[in-house]
Design an enzyme around this catalytic site. Structure first.
Site, short mmCIF file in Angstrom:
data_model
loop_
_atom_site.label_atom_id
_atom_site.label_comp_id
_atom_site.label_asym_id
_atom_site.label_seq_id
_atom_site.Cartn_x
_atom_site.Cartn_y
_atom_site.Cartn_z
N GLU A 167 -7.86 -2.29 8.15
CA GLU A 167 -9.01 -2.88 6.98
C GLU A 167 -10.02 -1.86 6.66
OE1 GLU A 167 -8.43 -5.63 5.93
OE2 GLU A 167 -7.29 -6.87 7.08
N ARG B 65 -10.09 -0.54 2.69
CA ARG B 65 -11.12 -0.89 1.92
C ARG B 65 -11.99 0.20 1.90
NH1 ARG B 65 -11.78 -7.39 3.16
NH2 ARG B 65 -9.70 -7.64 4.22
N ASP C 44 3.93 -7.45 4.75
CA ASP C 44 3.91 -7.34 3.32
C ASP C 44 3.69 -6.00 2.84
OD1 ASP C 44 1.49 -7.24 4.46
OD2 ASP C 44 0.57 -8.67 2.99
N GLU D 45 -3.43 -11.36 -5.05
CA GLU D 45 -1.92 -10.69 -5.07
C GLU D 45 -1.19 -11.11 -6.67
OE1 GLU D 45 -2.75 -12.07 -2.39
OE2 GLU D 45 -2.93 -10.18 -1.19
N THR E 243 -3.43 -0.83 -1.45
CA THR E 243 -3.20 -2.30 -1.14
C THR E 243 -4.46 -2.96 -1.08
OG1 THR E 243 -1.97 -3.81 0.35
CG2 THR E 243 -3.42 -2.32 1.48
#
Ligand code: DMJ
Length: 630
Positions: A261, A265, A394, A529, A618
């Protein structure tokens, strides 16, 4: 009976043995308790009924305090009744009645929405009202009043709430894109207003309680949103955020952060902001956090731990396991590879490339599909036999393609793994729903197919389209279009026009509708998404329907998740337009990803983050495709 009499006689003898003063004191106390009890009974019971509720968070259930439903009178006066009065243009716009995004394609084909037409009592009520020529009973599209909403409330509770004014849905479909871009900027400003006022410098806004939540204590939302502000040309907001980064942001903190994360980010956000602005401040900060995350790779297998203490330089797996999540260890590569390129320090890239090389060779895949867990000691996959394109796997698939693109399409192992995995998807996970033959990606558990699809899987149409744009087979684009339609229907078939977190597709012939949603899966976390994929599909096909679908979705976010005092909130129930039940949390990816992709979807400028020059990580942070010499 005899026993009772004996007790009374004994008690009265004891009572008589007391002094007069003692008796008076006891009588006075009893009387006082009785008076207090009668006076406070309703308030106390109400208080406890209203304050405690079990709320389902992302994982597990927690008991939480929630905001009382009724505002103190003084606070109520400060709440605007209609938070944003319509502009003159909005007043003139024709009103589109009925549910938003009602399965456009399906309607055009002459098929029907079973949710909306036959089974939905709300629609039935509306229809009846219309027939009677009355104003519909059911009001849609109310802006959430911060202090009226609570987490985890039920529809029943909603009935007792103060009525909020309805905002009619407007048809902007023929307006110039300029208005849509402005609508995204407005949405961003509104989200930022809440963050600035109630959560400045903290990780996440809690817009209903006008407070904030901490995860890593690193200003997550602010950093995630930096490049969005730059792209949306919100320079004033960007400058104040930049000042915070230069004066307040410190990574020298004794905190445990999640490697994945914070990489996607924070490291990703700082790197992309550096590229967009050219300001070395962001590269310095990126190098600082990147270096502090490196201890995660000190494991027996070199498969990184999930958690790092960035102050102490120690790392560890979660308390209950020595496994890491496959998506987490294989979706940090774009960022660390770019950090190496910029700093000329090869250690970052070496660490993440090693992970990919190991995963490439591992046993336990099925037709290129990977399990969801990997052990940090043995370096082997664990929990074998379960395959999904959703949570925990994913972005493994996404980063195979994107690393190949980032590196100038030279790393053939990455491409091979990506192509093989797609064949695995087609062979094992791709099915059609009934009655409308929507193509969807399900899951496989020990040979057993499940028609379950996470909203997270909706990254796939965009990734497939990106691959086709970079020269991969044209049938990838065809599949992308089919899945895009499905992801759109996951929104359009819901009463709020917003997708739930997870859907189950019907496959039996004669099913009434395509999509079912379990009670526990009805939440919407403002995820990006589908909007992300709409952006890719529009860029590559120029088919306006993708923009129109995105516009519908943005309007529904505004209707059901916008909080009047600033910010947007995730909601518990996408199937209840009367009371979607706000959860009181604005995820950082709403600013980092969702709003950015909306803006890029509506922008006519293909050079605004060109897909021939950049690859998005992502978390929607664009990183440059390396010049071919590198
Ligand atoms: C984001 O943090 C990233 O997009 C990640 O890949 C998946 N989860 C959220 C958004 O849904």
């Amino acid at each position: 009976m005899t026993m009772q009499c004996l007790c009374i006689v004994r008690s009265s003898m004891k009572w008589k043995q007391l002094s007069r003063l003692q008796r008076n004191l006891i009588l006075f106390s009893v009387a006082l308790m009785l008076v207090c009890g009668i006076a406070t009974y309703p308030t106390v019971t109400e208080h406890f009924r209203g304050l405690t509720v079990v709320v389902k968070e992302d994982e597990g259930h927690v008991l939480k305090l929630v905001i009382p439903e009724v505002l103190p009178e003084s606070d109520k006066q400060n709440q605007p009744l209609v938070p944003e009065p319509p502009s003159e243009k909005q007043k003139r716009a024709p009103h589109k009645r009925g549910p938003p995004g009602l399965q456009n394609r399906l309607q055009k084909k002459g098929t029907r929405s079973d949710i909306q037409v036959e089974e939905n009592p709300i629609q039935e009520a509306k229809k009846a009202d219309k027939e009677k020529g009355e104003k519909p009973l059911v009001k849609r599209g109310a802006l959430i009043e911060a202090d009226q909403a609570t987490e985890g409330g039920t529809a029943k509770e909603a009935e007792n709430k103060v009525a909020v004014p309805a905002v009619e849905q407007e048809d902007h479909s023929h307006e110039p894109e300029f208005d849509r871009l402005e609508a995204v900027r407005d949405a961003f400003r509104h989200a930022w207003k809440g963050y600035k006022e109630f959560a400045w410098g903290q990780d996440e806004l809690r817009p209903i309680s006008k407070s904030y939540g901490e995860w890593f204590g690193l200003g997550l939302t602010l950093i995630d949103a930096l490049d969005t502000m730059w792209i949306l040309n919100l320079r004033e907001e960007f400058e104040e955020a930049k000042t915070w980064v230069s004066t307040e942001l410190s990574f020298n903190k004794n905190v445990d952060v999640n490697l994945f994360e914070s990489t996607i980010r924070i490291l990703g956000g700082l790197l992309s902001t550096y590229h967009l602005t050219g300001d070395a401040l962001f590269l310095d900060k990126a190098k600082d956090i990147g270096t502090r995350l490196m201890p995660a790779f000190n494991t027996p297998s070199k498969i990184p731990y999930s958690d790092v203490n960035i102050g102490k330089g120690t790392a560890h797996p979660p308390r209950w396991t020595s496994d890491s999540t496959v998506a987490e260890v294989t979706s940090i590569q774009l960022e660390f590879r770019e950090l190496s390129r910029l700093t000329q320090d090869t250690r970052y890239r070496a660490a993440v490339d090693k992970v990919m090389q190991k995963v490439h060779k591992l046993e336990g895949k099925q037709d290129g599909l990977v399990p969801m867990f990997i052990n940090t000691n043995s370096g082997q996959f664990t929990h074998l036999g379960v395959f999904t394109l959703g949570a925990r796997a994913d972005s493994y698939y996404e980063y195979l393609l994107k690393q190949w693109i980032q590196g100038g399409q030279k790393e053939t192992e990455l491409l091979e793994d990506y192509l093989q995995a797609l064949e695995g998807v087609k062979k094992n996970l791709l099915k059609k729903s009934s009655p409308n033959s929507l193509t969807f990606v399900g899951e496989l558990s020990h040979g057993q197919f499940s028609p379950k699809m996470d909203h997270l899987v909706c990254f796939l149409p965009g990734t497939l389209a990106l691959g086709a744009h970079h020269g991969l087979p044209a049938d990838h684009m065809e599949l992308a279009k089919q899945l895009m339609e499905t992801c759109y229907q996951m929104y359009a078939q819901m009463e709020t026009g917003l997708s739930p977190e997870i859907v189950h597709f019907n496959m039996h012939e004669g099913s009434i509708r395509d999509v079912d949603v379990k009670l526990a899966d009805r939440h919407n976390l403002l995820r990006p998404e589908t909007v992300e994929s709409l952006f890719y599909l529009y860029r590559f096909t120029k088919d306006r329907k993708y923009r129109d679908w995105g516009w519908e979705i943005l309007q529904n976010f505004n209707k059901y998740t916008k909080v009047s005092t600033g910010g947007y909130t995730s909601i518990n129930n996408v199937r209840d337009p009367e009371y979607p039940s706000p959860r009181d949390k604005m995820e950082s990816f709403f600013l980092g990803e969702t709003l950015k992709y909306f803006y890029l979807l509506f922008s006519d400028d293909p050079e605004l983050v060109s897909l021939d020059k950049y690859v998005f990580n992502t978390e929607a942070h664009p990183l440059p495709i390396w010049p071919s010499a590198e």
